[in-house]
Design an enzyme around this catalytic site. Structure first.
Site, short mmCIF file in Angstrom:
data_model
loop_
_atom_site.label_atom_id
_atom_site.label_comp_id
_atom_site.label_asym_id
_atom_site.label_seq_id
_atom_site.Cartn_x
_atom_site.Cartn_y
_atom_site.Cartn_z
N SER A 55 0.87 -1.18 0.00
CA SER A 55 0.00 0.00 0.00
C SER A 55 0.91 1.23 0.00
O SER A 55 1.04 1.94 0.98
CB SER A 55 -0.91 -0.01 1.23
OG SER A 55 -0.16 0.08 2.42
N HIS A 94 -3.26 -6.03 2.73
CA HIS A 94 -2.31 -7.04 3.21
C HIS A 94 -2.94 -8.41 3.45
O HIS A 94 -2.28 -9.31 3.95
CB HIS A 94 -1.65 -6.58 4.52
CG HIS A 94 -0.73 -5.42 4.32
ND1 HIS A 94 -0.15 -4.73 5.36
CD2 HIS A 94 -0.27 -4.83 3.19
CE1 HIS A 94 0.60 -3.76 4.88
NE2 HIS A 94 0.55 -3.80 3.57
N GLU A 118 -4.19 -2.44 9.51
CA GLU A 118 -3.39 -2.94 10.63
C GLU A 118 -4.02 -2.62 11.98
O GLU A 118 -4.32 -1.45 12.27
CB GLU A 118 -1.98 -2.32 10.60
CG GLU A 118 -1.28 -2.57 9.28
CD GLU A 118 0.07 -1.89 9.16
OE1 GLU A 118 0.64 -1.46 10.19
OE2 GLU A 118 0.56 -1.79 8.02
N GLU A 122 1.98 -9.50 7.11
CA GLU A 122 2.83 -9.06 8.22
C GLU A 122 2.70 -9.99 9.43
O GLU A 122 3.09 -9.63 10.54
CB GLU A 122 2.51 -7.61 8.59
CG GLU A 122 2.78 -6.68 7.39
CD GLU A 122 2.72 -5.21 7.74
OE1 GLU A 122 2.21 -4.86 8.83
OE2 GLU A 122 3.20 -4.40 6.91
N ASP A 129 -3.38 1.26 12.01
CA ASP A 129 -3.02 1.84 10.72
C ASP A 129 -4.08 1.42 9.71
O ASP A 129 -3.95 0.40 9.04
CB ASP A 129 -1.64 1.40 10.25
CG ASP A 129 -1.33 1.97 8.87
OD1 ASP A 129 -2.10 2.84 8.39
OD2 ASP A 129 -0.33 1.55 8.24
N GLU A 184 -2.51 5.80 12.43
CA GLU A 184 -1.66 6.14 11.27
C GLU A 184 -2.54 6.24 10.02
O GLU A 184 -3.43 5.41 9.83
CB GLU A 184 -0.63 5.01 11.12
CG GLU A 184 0.29 5.12 9.92
CD GLU A 184 1.23 3.92 9.86
OE1 GLU A 184 1.62 3.40 10.93
OE2 GLU A 184 1.55 3.48 8.75
N ASP A 240 2.01 8.33 7.26
CA ASP A 240 2.81 7.34 6.51
C ASP A 240 2.74 7.71 5.03
O ASP A 240 3.59 8.45 4.53
CB ASP A 240 2.29 5.93 6.80
CG ASP A 240 2.87 4.87 5.88
OD1 ASP A 240 3.90 5.15 5.23
OD2 ASP A 240 2.33 3.75 5.80
N LYS A 287 10.09 5.02 7.06
CA LYS A 287 10.36 3.84 6.24
C LYS A 287 11.53 4.18 5.34
O LYS A 287 11.42 5.07 4.48
CB LYS A 287 9.14 3.53 5.38
CG LYS A 287 7.94 2.95 6.15
CD LYS A 287 6.73 2.88 5.23
CE LYS A 287 5.64 1.98 5.76
NZ LYS A 287 4.40 2.13 4.97
N HIS A 342 8.91 -1.21 9.27
CA HIS A 342 9.20 -2.17 8.19
C HIS A 342 8.29 -1.86 7.00
O HIS A 342 7.52 -0.91 7.03
CB HIS A 342 8.93 -3.59 8.68
CG HIS A 342 7.48 -3.83 8.98
ND1 HIS A 342 6.90 -5.07 9.04
CD2 HIS A 342 6.47 -2.95 9.24
CE1 HIS A 342 5.61 -4.96 9.31
NE2 HIS A 342 5.33 -3.69 9.44
N LYS A 395 7.33 -0.45 14.44
CA LYS A 395 6.36 -1.46 14.02
C LYS A 395 7.02 -2.33 12.98
O LYS A 395 7.59 -1.84 12.01
CB LYS A 395 5.05 -0.85 13.53
CG LYS A 395 5.07 -0.09 12.24
CD LYS A 395 3.65 0.10 11.69
CE LYS A 395 3.64 0.57 10.26
NZ LYS A 395 2.31 0.67 9.67
P1 PGA Z 1 3.18 -1.22 3.06
O1 PGA Z 1 2.31 -1.13 4.37
O2 PGA Z 1 4.56 -1.63 3.44
O3 PGA Z 1 2.44 -2.25 2.24
O4 PGA Z 1 3.14 0.14 2.44
C1 PGA Z 1 2.79 -0.69 5.59
C2 PGA Z 1 2.06 0.53 6.07
O5 PGA Z 1 1.12 1.03 5.42
O6 PGA Z 1 2.43 1.04 7.12
ZN ZN Z 2 0.88 2.75 7.00
#
Ligand code: PGA
Ligand code: ZN
Length: 428
Positions: free
Chosen positions: A40, A153, A162, A203, A240, A285, A312, A337, A365, A388
């Site tokens: 995403s 996911h 999440e 995840e 999230d 998030e 994010d 990230k 991650h 996370k």
């Molecule tokens: P992604 O998801 O690594 O698939 O972007 C993680 C997140 O949205 O925090």
């Molecule tokens: Zn996110």
């Protein structure tokens, strides 16, 4: 000085190709790094260079990025000082010449950037968290374990991506991991009892076909209690929902996996507020989409003094966007990230800008990962106080949590666990 830089194509946790880089310094020190990959992804993320050749890995090969590592980048970095991370990263940015790293690929640049840092740490005889964070680095992050997966996911009926538990009341990181794992197993038995499947998503969190998005929190709270812990004091909730994935051109949010209902920005904010009033939520998030900057301002005004609002997709670890968010009163926390921005130096800049503005930050991650544990050291180096990296399940997720156990052990009595303090909001 850098002697060799060698890239190769490996597979990530979803079975998709990604870049791995080995860097060797003249003194023989070697660093290796694997590059993560999101599902995403934010629209403003640095470009992950993929071959697009449908004959290989459905177009997802990374041979071009690997070639860029092995030719352009390797040639330019040979002989440079491995300890000068900024000079090395700047050199790669210069070679690339674009805003979004589309020439060489953020996957190529990041792999080299992280491998150089590792090699230089080894050359200096320091663990990575000290090399990046100084001899005083000692804060272990509160882990946010993503124990129910939905959204992009998982193949289930849950719209939000999440649902995380944070053992804020643990005395040490080791104990936080134990609490997280015990709740995880308690949740598994509750899901089975209720007749839901306990298969896991990308995840490592469970991915049941729940009847409603809110039910995920209800079963998690039951899991916390079944594990003999107290919701809130011992274990808090972080979310999230990754709502950029739900955002529609007409400005609404479509719950496409559950009941196909549509919500306005205001209605989304109302959902978060009502959930905050019912449950011990410390962090939300991407509560609104990356495309909904005005909504974000309203959400921050309304909820920002009570809860951590993490950007994010909205910030993509980009120092320029974070500066704008700070100026516009958007969010109060940054998700970090490394591959969203694509170099160690820029990641550290995103962190220091966030910190200077009083924004908290969570090291993260990606949903596609390798066993690389760089981000565990990064979180201690920068005293993030929070990380996370998935459920306490799946090797590529545990690689990070287990590295934090080793760091805590090595620090001994110097180690401090961030716990609750990581999420405390300034009183306004
Ligand atoms: P992604 O998801 O690594 O698939 O972007 C993680 C997140 O949205 O925090
Ligand atoms: Zn996110």
């Amino acid at each position: 000085t850098i002697q060799t830089v060698h890239g190769r194509e490996i597979l990530d946790s979803r079975g998709n190709p990604t870049v791995e880089v080995d860097v060797t310094l003249a003194d023989g020190s070697k660093g290796r790094a694997g590059v993560p990959s999101g599902a995403s992804t934010g629209i403003r993320e640095a470009i992950e260079l993929r071959d697009g050749d449908k004959q290989r890995y459905g177009g997802k090969g990374v041979l071009k990025a690997v070639e860029n590592v092995n030719t352009t980048i390797a040639d330019a970095l040979k002989g440079m000082d491995g300890a000068d991370q900024a000079a090395i990263d700047n050199k790669m940015l210069e070679l690339d010449g674009t805003e979004n790293k589309s020439t060489l690929g953020a996957n190529a640049i990041l792999g080299v950037s992280m491998a150089v840092a590792r090699a230089a740490a080894i050359a200096k005889g320091q663990p990575l968290y000290q090399y990046l964070g100084g001899a005083d680095a000692h804060l272990l992050p509160a882990p946010c374990f993503n124990i129910i997966n939905g959204g992009a996911h998982a193949d289930n009926s849950v719209d939000f991506q999440e649902y995380m538990i944070v053992p804020v009341g643990a005395p040490t990181f080791r104990e936080s991991l134990r609490m997280g794992a015990e709740v995880y197993h308690a949740l598994k038995s509750i899901l089975k009892q209720k007749g839901y499947n306990s298969n896991v998503g990308d995840e490592g969190g469970f991915a049941p076909n729940l009847k409603a998005n809110i039910e995920a929190i209800e079963v998690i709270l039951a899991g916390i209690e079944k594990a003999g812990l107290k919701p809130g004091d011992d274990v808090a909730i972080a979310l999230d929902p990754a709502t950029s994935e739900l955002y529609q051109d007409d400005g609404s949010y479509l719950f496409y996996k559950s009941d196909n209902s549509k919500k306005s920005s205001t209605e989304m904010i109302e959902i978060w507020e009502s959930w905050m009033n019912q449950f011990p939520i410390v962090s939300i998030e991407d509560g609104l989409g990356e495309q909904d900057w005005e909504g974000w301002q309203q959400m921050t005004t309304k909820l920002g003094s009570r809860v951590q609002l993490v950007g994010d997709d909205a910030f993509v670890t980009n120092p320029a966007i974070i500066k704008k968010a700070i100026a516009d009163g958007v969010g109060n926390s940054t998700l970090v990230k490394v591959n969203q921005i694509g170099s160690v130096t820029e990641t550290l800049a995103a962190i220091s800008d966030s910190r200077a503005a009083g924004y908290t930050f969570m090291v993260s991650h990606r949903s596609g990962e390798t066993p690389d544990d760089f981000i565990a050291d990064l979180s201690v180096a920068t005293a993030s106080g929070q990380i996370k990296t998935g459920a306490p399940c799946r090797g590529e997720r545990l690689a990070k949590y287990n590295q934090l156990l080793r760091i805590e052990e090595e620090l001994g009595s110097k180690a401090k666990y961030a716990g609750k303090t990581a999420f405390s909001r300034p009183v306004t």
